[in-house]
Structures are given as structure tokens and as C-alpha cells.
Design an enzyme around this catalytic site. Structure first.
Site, PDB file in Angstrom:
ATOM      1  N   THR A  37     -30.790  80.324  18.372  1.00  0.00           N
ATOM      2  CA  THR A  37     -30.303  81.612  17.916  1.00  0.00           C
ATOM      3  C   THR A  37     -31.361  82.376  17.132  1.00  0.00           C
ATOM      4  O   THR A  37     -32.283  81.806  16.546  1.00  0.00           O
ATOM      5  CB  THR A  37     -29.052  81.465  17.023  1.00  0.00           C
ATOM      6  OG1 THR A  37     -29.450  81.094  15.694  1.00  0.00           O
ATOM      7  CG2 THR A  37     -28.087  80.437  17.587  1.00  0.00           C
ATOM      8  N   ASN A  78     -30.454  75.557  10.501  1.00  0.00           N
ATOM      9  CA  ASN A  78     -31.840  75.672  10.065  1.00  0.00           C
ATOM     10  C   ASN A  78     -32.147  77.029   9.443  1.00  0.00           C
ATOM     11  O   ASN A  78     -33.013  77.125   8.570  1.00  0.00           O
ATOM     12  CB  ASN A  78     -32.765  75.425  11.270  1.00  0.00           C
ATOM     13  CG  ASN A  78     -34.166  75.936  11.033  1.00  0.00           C
ATOM     14  OD1 ASN A  78     -34.932  75.358  10.270  1.00  0.00           O
ATOM     15  ND2 ASN A  78     -34.509  77.044  11.676  1.00  0.00           N
ATOM     16  N   TYR A 141     -33.150  81.372  -4.824  1.00  0.00           N
ATOM     17  CA  TYR A 141     -33.316  80.559  -3.617  1.00  0.00           C
ATOM     18  C   TYR A 141     -33.022  79.091  -3.918  1.00  0.00           C
ATOM     19  O   TYR A 141     -32.297  78.420  -3.175  1.00  0.00           O
ATOM     20  CB  TYR A 141     -34.732  80.716  -3.068  1.00  0.00           C
ATOM     21  CG  TYR A 141     -35.023  79.840  -1.871  1.00  0.00           C
ATOM     22  CD1 TYR A 141     -34.636  80.234  -0.592  1.00  0.00           C
ATOM     23  CD2 TYR A 141     -35.682  78.623  -2.005  1.00  0.00           C
ATOM     24  CE1 TYR A 141     -34.895  79.435   0.518  1.00  0.00           C
ATOM     25  CE2 TYR A 141     -35.945  77.811  -0.907  1.00  0.00           C
ATOM     26  CZ  TYR A 141     -35.551  78.227   0.343  1.00  0.00           C
ATOM     27  OH  TYR A 141     -35.802  77.423   1.434  1.00  0.00           O
ATOM     28  N   LYS A 145     -30.037  76.582  -2.402  1.00  0.00           N
ATOM     29  CA  LYS A 145     -30.261  75.297  -1.743  1.00  0.00           C
ATOM     30  C   LYS A 145     -29.580  74.156  -2.504  1.00  0.00           C
ATOM     31  O   LYS A 145     -29.110  73.191  -1.887  1.00  0.00           O
ATOM     32  CB  LYS A 145     -31.760  75.037  -1.607  1.00  0.00           C
ATOM     33  CG  LYS A 145     -32.452  75.954  -0.607  1.00  0.00           C
ATOM     34  CD  LYS A 145     -31.918  75.743   0.806  1.00  0.00           C
ATOM     35  CE  LYS A 145     -32.706  76.522   1.840  1.00  0.00           C
ATOM     36  NZ  LYS A 145     -32.252  76.262   3.224  1.00  0.00           N
ATOM     37  N   VAL A 174     -43.560  74.440   3.811  1.00  0.00           N
ATOM     38  CA  VAL A 174     -43.872  74.217   5.218  1.00  0.00           C
ATOM     39  C   VAL A 174     -44.625  75.446   5.709  1.00  0.00           C
ATOM     40  O   VAL A 174     -44.370  76.574   5.262  1.00  0.00           O
ATOM     41  CB  VAL A 174     -42.583  74.012   6.048  1.00  0.00           C
ATOM     42  CG1 VAL A 174     -42.921  73.711   7.504  1.00  0.00           C
ATOM     43  CG2 VAL A 174     -41.743  72.884   5.452  1.00  0.00           C
TER      44      VAL A 174
END
Length: 233
Positions: A37, A78, A141, A145, A174
Site C-alpha cells: 500500500t 509498517n 513521535y 511509538k 534506519v
């Protein structure tokens, strides 16, 4: 344990970064079908993937995507975003946006797909967290999480009797578009994707995908100044 070979998998945020690597690795492991998606499905480039439009914070968009993917047995939440808002100085709508994207978005998608996975005989849910689930970085943020980590832990208990295993994936920086402005060591997104899928196949409750994440979690039982040197007197 959950078999990826032959499985039909739904990956949010599947057009770039970790999501793109997840799609590639899923097909490398023999997945039967991968729905990838994106807000603009034309950005999904894998030739075998099934591109779907998805805005994870929009219930109508989530419902439409779920209607097109009724054969799914593995859901990978994700997709995520960081506004880099300040608790004290940013507009409250920016503070809320991280929670909408990173906490409520995955929950909307999960609620849409749990009945699908259950009808298909059970399967797996993976939620992408962060080392910032446990380490404050001064922005909402991290709070989003941390909240998602709590959500995942609750869902694991609730979904186990329904035949759906749940894995939480945690990682530090990442090398993706989200961290393009960060000058720090970064993991290869393919390595994170491999660790995530290894965790699904092994039935792991949590995957700590890099050394930084493993260190951060190891400090949770220590005094706060173990992680926050500025608190040391």
C-alpha cells in the site's frame, strides 16, 4: 510459528524504505501474494506486488483496502511518519498527527483485518515500533511509538485465542527517507526487513533488530540517568 511461503500478506507503506524491502523479501521467501500500500499506489514498483491505495488514518480508505484483500493471513503495519513536532512550541495539530499516524492508523488497519485473518484460519500481525518506544527524543513521535508498543502488547493477549500471533518490531535509525537529515549510524532497511520476517516465521513476540535497540531495552530497569546522561548530577 507462521509460514510465509504461500501466504497472502498486506504491507502498509510498501512503496519505499523498509516497506519496499519487506515486499521484496516476502516474495523471496515464497509469499503467494503481497498487497503493497501507499497513498499513491503508482509508487509501488515491485512487478509482482498488488498495489493498493491506503491512507491509514482514514477509516473509509482502510475499509476499501480491506475489502480488496479478503485473502490476507499476515498483516504488517509498517507505515509511519514523524512530524518532528515540539511538545511546547508546535501547534497541537502537529503533536496529534504523530499519534494519528503511528498509533490510531495501525489500530484502524488491524481492526479491519482481524476478522479477515480469522476467517482465513488465523495468521500473524506485525507492528513496526522503534527504539524510541523506550527512549524519549523530545518529540511526540516517541510517545506515539510507546503507545503503539502498549497497544501491541494488549493485542497479543487478545488475539492469541483467535489464532493470530503478534510480533513487535523495534529498531533504531534506519537508512530511509525519514532519517535523511539525521547524521548518525543507520541500519540497512533490508536487514530490518529480514529480521522482521525471521521474527514472524519464528513466532517471536518481539524483534530487537539492532544493537542500539537491544541496549536501550536493556536499560529499562536501570535508573533514568543510565539513558539520559544530562540527568546525572
Amino acid at each position: 510459528m507462521t509460514a510465509i511461503k504461500g501466504a497472502n500478506v498486506f504491507v502498509t507503506g510498501g512503496s519505499r524504505g523498509i516497506g519496499k524491502m519487506l515486499v521484496e523479501e516476502l516474495y523471496a521467501r515464497g509469499a503467494g501474494k503481497v498487497y503493497a500500500t501507499a497513498r499513491d499506489p503508482r509508487t509501488v514498483t515491485h512487478p509482482d506486488a498488488v498495489p493498493l491505495a491506503l491512507e491509514a488514518t482514514d477509516p473509509a480508505s482502510v475499509a476499501a483496502a480491506a475489502e480488496q484483500a479478503q485473502d490476507v493471513t499476515i498483516l504488517i503495519n509498517n507505515a509511519g511518519a514523524s512530524v518532528r513536532a515540539s511538545y511546547l512550541d508546535s501547534p497541537m495539530e502537529d503533536v496529534r498527527r504523530d499519534l494519528e499516524t503511528n498509533f490510531y492508523g495501525p489500530l484502524l488497519v488491524t481492526r479491519a483485518f482481524v476478522p479477515v485473518i480469522e476467517r482465513n484460519g488465523g495468521g500473524h500481525l506485525l507492528n513496526a515500533h522503534s527504539a524510541l518506544s523506550w527512549l524519549a527524543d523530545g518529540t511526540p513521535y516517541g510517545a506515539s511509538k510507546a503507545a503503539l508498543w502498549s497497544q501491541t502488547n494488549s493485542l497479543r493477549l487478545e488475539l492469541q485465542p483467535r489464532g493470530i500471533a503478534v510480533t513487535g518490531l523495534h529498531m533504531a535509525y534506519v537508512d530511509t527517507d525519514m532519517t535523511s537529515g539525521v547524521d548518525a549510524p543507520k541500519a540497512d532497511p533490508r536487514d530490518i526487513a529480514v529480521a522482521a520476517l525471521d521474527g514472524i516465521e519464528a513466532g517471536a513476540h518481539e524483534v530487537l533488530a539492532d544493537d542500539t535497540t537491544r541496549w536501550v531495552k536493556s536499560q529499562l530497569s536501570a535508573d533514568l540517568d543510565a539513558m539520559y546522561a544530562q540527568l546525572k548530577k
